[in-house]
Design a protein around this motif. Sequence first.
Motif, short mmCIF file in Angstrom:
data_model
loop_
_atom_site.label_atom_id
_atom_site.label_comp_id
_atom_site.label_asym_id
_atom_site.label_seq_id
_atom_site.Cartn_x
_atom_site.Cartn_y
_atom_site.Cartn_z
N LEU A 5 0.84 -1.21 0.00
CA LEU A 5 0.00 0.00 0.00
C LEU A 5 0.87 1.25 0.00
CD1 LEU A 5 -2.61 -1.23 2.65
CD2 LEU A 5 -2.68 -1.47 0.15
N LYS A 6 1.69 1.35 -1.04
CA LYS A 6 2.62 2.48 -1.11
C LYS A 6 1.91 3.81 -1.34
CE LYS A 6 6.49 -0.32 -2.76
NZ LYS A 6 7.46 -0.56 -3.85
N THR A 7 0.71 3.74 -1.86
CA THR A 7 -0.01 4.99 -2.15
C THR A 7 -0.71 5.55 -0.92
OG1 THR A 7 -1.95 3.71 -2.83
CG2 THR A 7 -0.36 4.30 -4.54
N VAL A 8 -0.75 4.80 0.18
CA VAL A 8 -1.41 5.26 1.40
C VAL A 8 -0.38 5.99 2.27
CG1 VAL A 8 -2.73 4.59 3.44
CG2 VAL A 8 -3.00 3.32 1.29
N ASP A 9 -0.74 7.17 2.74
CA ASP A 9 0.17 7.98 3.54
C ASP A 9 0.09 7.59 5.02
OD1 ASP A 9 0.89 9.39 1.26
OD2 ASP A 9 -0.74 10.84 1.52
N ASN A 10 1.13 8.00 5.76
CA ASN A 10 1.18 7.88 7.22
C ASN A 10 1.10 6.44 7.72
OD1 ASN A 10 1.17 10.73 7.38
ND2 ASN A 10 -1.08 10.76 7.28
N LEU A 11 1.64 5.51 6.95
CA LEU A 11 1.69 4.12 7.40
C LEU A 11 2.94 3.88 8.25
CD1 LEU A 11 0.56 2.01 4.31
CD2 LEU A 11 -0.78 2.72 6.29
N ARG A 12 2.78 3.16 9.34
CA ARG A 12 3.90 2.83 10.22
C ARG A 12 3.84 1.35 10.60
NH1 ARG A 12 3.68 6.26 15.38
NH2 ARG A 12 1.44 5.84 15.18
N PRO A 13 4.98 0.77 10.90
CA PRO A 13 4.97 -0.65 11.29
C PRO A 13 4.55 -0.82 12.75
CG PRO A 13 7.20 0.19 11.34
CD PRO A 13 6.34 1.31 10.81
N PHE A 14 4.13 -2.02 13.09
CA PHE A 14 3.89 -2.40 14.48
C PHE A 14 5.23 -2.75 15.12
CE2 PHE A 14 -0.46 -2.82 13.18
CZ PHE A 14 -1.21 -2.70 14.34
N VAL A 15 5.46 -2.21 16.30
CA VAL A 15 6.69 -2.54 17.03
C VAL A 15 6.27 -3.08 18.40
CG1 VAL A 15 8.91 -1.74 17.86
CG2 VAL A 15 7.90 -0.69 15.82
N GLU A 16 5.99 -4.37 18.45
CA GLU A 16 5.54 -5.00 19.69
C GLU A 16 6.19 -6.37 19.81
OE1 GLU A 16 1.31 -5.12 19.97
OE2 GLU A 16 1.05 -3.06 19.27
N ILE A 17 6.48 -6.77 21.03
CA ILE A 17 7.09 -8.08 21.31
C ILE A 17 6.00 -9.11 21.52
CG2 ILE A 17 8.59 -9.36 22.88
CD1 ILE A 17 10.02 -6.76 23.50
#
Length: 648
Positions: free
Chosen positions: A39-51
């Motif tokens: 989804l490169k066209t979607v802005d403000n995407l961030r990964p999940f950083v959880e253990i």
Amino acid sequence: MIVKMKFINISGPRGDIDRVTDLYLSRYEIQLESALSELKTVDNLRPFVEINPYRDALAKAEEFVGYLPNADEVAPDTSLGLNDMFELVRQAGEDYQSMQEKKEKLKKKIEELRAKQQLIAPFRPVECDLHRVLNYRYITYRFGRIAAEFYQKMQKYLMDDLTAIFVEGEHDESFVYGAYFVAPSEAQKVDAVFRSLHFERIELQDEFEGAPAYAYQTLGSEIARINLEIEDLDRQAGEMLSDRAPQLVAARNRLEELSNNFDVRKLAARMEEDKEDYYILCGWMAADDVEKFTEEIKDDDKVFVVVEDDHDAYFGEPPTKLENPKLFRPFEMFVQMYGLPAHDEMDPTVFVGLTYSFIFGAMFGDVGQGLLLLLGGALIYHFKKAPLAGIIASAGVFSTIFGFLFGSIFGFEDVIPALWIRPINHMTTLPFLGKLNTVFIVAVAFGMLLIMVAMVLHIINALKSKDVGAAWFDPNGLAGLIFYAAVVAVIILFMTGRPLPGSIVMAVMFGVPLIVMLFREPITHMIEKRTEKMETGKAMFLVQGFFEMFETLLSYFSNTISFIRIGAFAVSHAAIMEVVLQLAGAESGNPNWIGVIAGNLFVCAFEGLIVGIQVLRLEYYEMFSRFYKGSGHAFDPYTKKSAKKKQK
């Protein structure tokens, strides 16, 4: 057949991702893709950083279940809650760790005892009380070893001059072990002599009772006693885990599900919008599953699903999932070995299943041996689910059918009548060629038919992928099919004595397709309205086209002749069985049945293997290469469907 795939996007409140994954997605097969990449066209995407909070407990649960001797047969206890599972794994870990620590202490004790055993072992032949010797006040002693060559020198030249006694222990090719005893007043002199002979001292501690042999035996008994303690600890650990087996298996299964569901975050993305935090998941799902899934979540106001119909909205080709009738499912193995079909290709599994079994049967026609293959393959496939066994069973069916056609049963050709011909001696006379074995002629004719079928499949694949040049002008496209069919028609007319078409008709039948194949690139560019310049000059283009055409014509001929191996193996199979029966004395009327059975088993295994390989070669090189690319990639769902959940 290839299952139709659809690309879907799933989103909802960030904190709801575990519920959605566990409640919905874990019940369907979905190949998740990285949302951040797709989804490169979607802005403000961030990964999940959880253990992952389940990983450590799952590792312990898997370890404990792995120790159970019959874990697959244990019925899990489904009454445990999640907190109970964590407590169960923690308590089992503490109990197990306590026993392991005791085991480690005992193992270290054994290592110490074995080290003492190893130290005292060479002195077992010495008859003395070690405790008393090690406390002598008026006699000096030295335990150790001396090289064999120096020991012989000591005995020959020095012992008569030394006021010392050497008591020999064990010895090997290199050293002699033992101890020498000397008066304290002579100790310095004797020590110097023994040092010159490279005597190596071995220090013994005053911790042994009795003779060295007795001390060695005592240490061995102590080691055996400690080993029994270790075995008892292992038994206790096994009983402890067995008593909790249903709970541990249930915990392992549930923690595995939760861990896999939590790891979905690795492929998910986060998006903040209007101070709301959302998750986004995307991936491939079978079209039927998409319909069921969307129907199931239509009343869930926390789940939003978008089905992408526009291929430009995502990246990459759809994965391939094969779904064929059970009868043909084993043959998917051959397709996967060559390469899975792409989404715009046809699935050749059914084609392979029919042609492979038919050709194998023609090359290995025997009623008895065919039934052996059928029964053996069917039993193995039923119990082991091995695809190759299913293929052998299918091939056995056609081997049995052709056995009746050839009149052969376990190599005997005088027991049942041949419904068609006997391959080894049936001949046919053809114009120009003379007498030829009938099965050779039929094999080549059958090969021609299969080649034309492969060309038709090539045209279908090309049309599905919208490749105009490959569909109409390729050597395996319509032009090649017309040319090859014309050649086949002329050969059949000539061989059957019928009049051939006129020269003009033949020139058109052969010439036009060849010209079209020669100029397929410029014709394709013209149809597609592309203006591409030739990479080489016109002369070079014609030279290159000539040699390519020559190679094409040569491949038509070689591929066709290659099918003669079908008839060759049918004849050779009958000839080999004839030799087997002759060696077993069947012609004399009093056969050696052990020889007949052993010969049939050998031929069934050895020749069956060779025939299987040859048929696969025909599939890959003479047929697959004409219409099939196999450029697809496998559908890889993050979790398999849970039948139990599906029923709930």
